[in-house]
Scaffold this active site. Sequence first.
Site, short mmCIF file in Angstrom:
data_model
loop_
_atom_site.label_atom_id
_atom_site.label_comp_id
_atom_site.label_asym_id
_atom_site.label_seq_id
_atom_site.Cartn_x
_atom_site.Cartn_y
_atom_site.Cartn_z
CE LYS A 1 7.99 -24.55 12.87
NZ LYS A 1 8.33 -23.85 14.11
CD GLU B 1 1.88 -16.05 16.87
OE1 GLU B 1 2.91 -16.40 16.29
OE2 GLU B 1 0.76 -16.07 16.32
CD GLU C 1 -6.10 -18.52 8.45
OE1 GLU C 1 -5.50 -19.62 8.56
OE2 GLU C 1 -6.53 -17.88 9.42
N GLY D 1 7.75 -19.52 13.61
CA GLY D 1 7.19 -18.81 12.45
C GLY D 1 7.55 -17.33 12.45
NE ARG D 2 6.38 -15.62 18.50
CZ ARG D 2 5.86 -16.79 18.78
NH1 ARG D 2 5.12 -17.42 17.88
NH2 ARG D 2 6.06 -17.38 19.95
CG HIS E 1 -0.52 15.36 10.15
ND1 HIS E 1 -0.67 16.71 10.26
CD2 HIS E 1 0.79 15.15 9.84
CE1 HIS E 1 0.49 17.32 10.00
NE2 HIS E 1 1.39 16.37 9.75
CE LYS F 1 -3.91 -21.65 14.13
NZ LYS F 1 -2.63 -22.37 14.07
O1 F6P Z 1 -1.12 -17.88 14.12
C1 F6P Z 1 -0.46 -19.00 14.54
C2 F6P Z 1 0.64 -19.41 13.64
O2 F6P Z 1 1.01 -20.70 14.03
C3 F6P Z 1 1.84 -18.48 13.68
O3 F6P Z 1 2.66 -18.65 14.77
C4 F6P Z 1 2.49 -18.81 12.40
O4 F6P Z 1 3.42 -17.85 12.02
C5 F6P Z 1 1.28 -18.86 11.48
O5 F6P Z 1 0.26 -19.44 12.27
C6 F6P Z 1 1.45 -19.60 10.20
O6 F6P Z 1 1.77 -20.93 10.41
P1 F6P Z 1 2.30 -21.84 9.23
O7 F6P Z 1 3.59 -21.28 8.76
O8 F6P Z 1 2.47 -23.20 9.82
O9 F6P Z 1 1.27 -21.83 8.14
#
Ligand code: F6P
Length: 547
Positions: free
Chosen positions: A211, A358, A217, A272-273, A389, A509
């Site tokens: 987003k 979240e 990452e 995002g979620r 199990h 972060k």
């Molecule tokens: O972990 C925080 C967060 O902002 C989430 O809410 C989101 O889904 C994720 O990181 C990824 O964010 P982006 O889509 O901006 O890379």
Amino acid sequence: MSKEDLVPITSTPEWKALSKHYKKIQDVTLRDLFAADPNRGEDLTVEGGDLYLDYSKNRLTAETMTKLIALARRAGVEELRDSMFAGEKINVTENRAVLHVALRAPRGEKIFVDGVDVVPEVHAVLDRMGDFSNRVRSGEWVGHTGKRIRNVINIGIGGSDLGPRMANEALRDFTDRSMTFRFVSNVDGNDFWEATQDLDPEETLFIIVSKTFTTLETMTNAQSAREWSLAKLGDKSSVAKHFVAVSTNEAAVAEFGINPDNMFGFWDWVGGRYSFDSAVGLSLMVAIGPAAFSSLLEGFHAIDEHFRTAPIESNLPMLLGLIGIWYNNFFGAQTVAVLPYSDYLADFPTYLQQLDMESDGKSVDRQGRPIDCQTGPIVWGQPGTNGQHAYYQLIHQGTKLIPCDFIGFSRSRHKVGDHQNLLLANYLAQTQALAFGRSAEEVAAEGVPPEQVPHRTFAGNHPTNSILVPELSPYTLGQLVALYEHKVFTQGAIWNINSFDQWGVELGKKLAMEIVPELDSAAEPELAHDSSTNTLLRRYRRQRDNN
Ligand code: F6P
């Protein structure tokens, strides 16, 4: 905001009535409740779309439900829901509308944000996604060297990974099996290495989903993907054929080197979620095709309409949310287990973890005041029957109260011997065993030696919801996800928290970015952290350099 709104929910007469009622109910057993009402298993049920919820195996009565519903009315759950659907900026800390429901609104419906109808924009992106997906699936979209795209790798994390990953697994039987779909999220380089080591860059397309297009990452994995791809393809112009982006940040996408023509957008009013039914689901659309993706959206929409229009008394997501409140806030349960009796839903609990934790893992209310009650639960689970199990022992005979949602499907995707009936027998047996247990007298009557009776006794009275769905399909998956989205919404509304921000992820972060140069520097850095972090950091540097 009226003065009324400022009263913490725990100070309302409705909350106090529930606290008082809890004292009456806390020792009542499910055995008693079922014995007192032979119709309980038929009466305490509700349907929405194709979803059937049996909540009779819960430690509650009709009076409890009336009181919980009064609490929801007092908290203004319906008003907040209506504000969400009206495009009001209910994400107060980010001053944003919350309109994932617009992502699945049918063409022609009107939903306004700041005076602009967003539904045509949603469908314009869906149409572009459909066109792109068809071209990749048909082989019309080829790689730089003219080879067909056989592998699609989604690079993203959190909401930009968990939804498409979960749905790709859930709908595996609907995917194009001539293609490979993989998901890379972790900044651990092994994740990227494993996803790519057996693939040919000439046949591999990366979908970079972020987003913000700034997430550490995702940007790190995207950079590695670019290097991996270019190492074989050489020519930088190949990026246009092997990389597409999904983002709200066009400038950052262009700076990364992806042509904005190959970018699929979404909007700041999609959290995002709550996003895998937007362009974030592009990899899924390539996998299952545009028609099945539309069916998924129709499923979401069916539950949106139910949630928007059904009175609380028969509103499935609201009732599920209220039952959760009952255990979380009155019984003191810390957790909820979600147990899908479908191997295809292996990633569903993980997906729900982000959705719920979240969203509702907050300790101040919408006005910034500390909350004086428990908020979001710890969500976890695994598909049945595997969990039986492993950790079900603790649910049956441990000391913790763990309300569970059991999700079952009446029809299996594949007929394999007797498996489906065995699976469903377990789904049914577990909620029965949890609810009614086995008393010491019953165990003794089976001839069990007296010294073993306590070990073999099941206290029972463990609450469960049973959700029964005709079959797993794009349509019903959409319904299930929308069910939990709106359940989480309902609970957040009752606690008066903002379920749509996630400031809690920021500090870690920021600190990581301060530590990176200390790990990278050639010379031993001056450290000014706490003594634990300093010692660990030095030990890491020594061990890393010592081979
Ligand atoms: O972990 C925080 C967060 O902002 C989430 O809410 C989101 O889904 C994720 O990181 C990824 O964010 P982006 O889509 O901006 O890379």
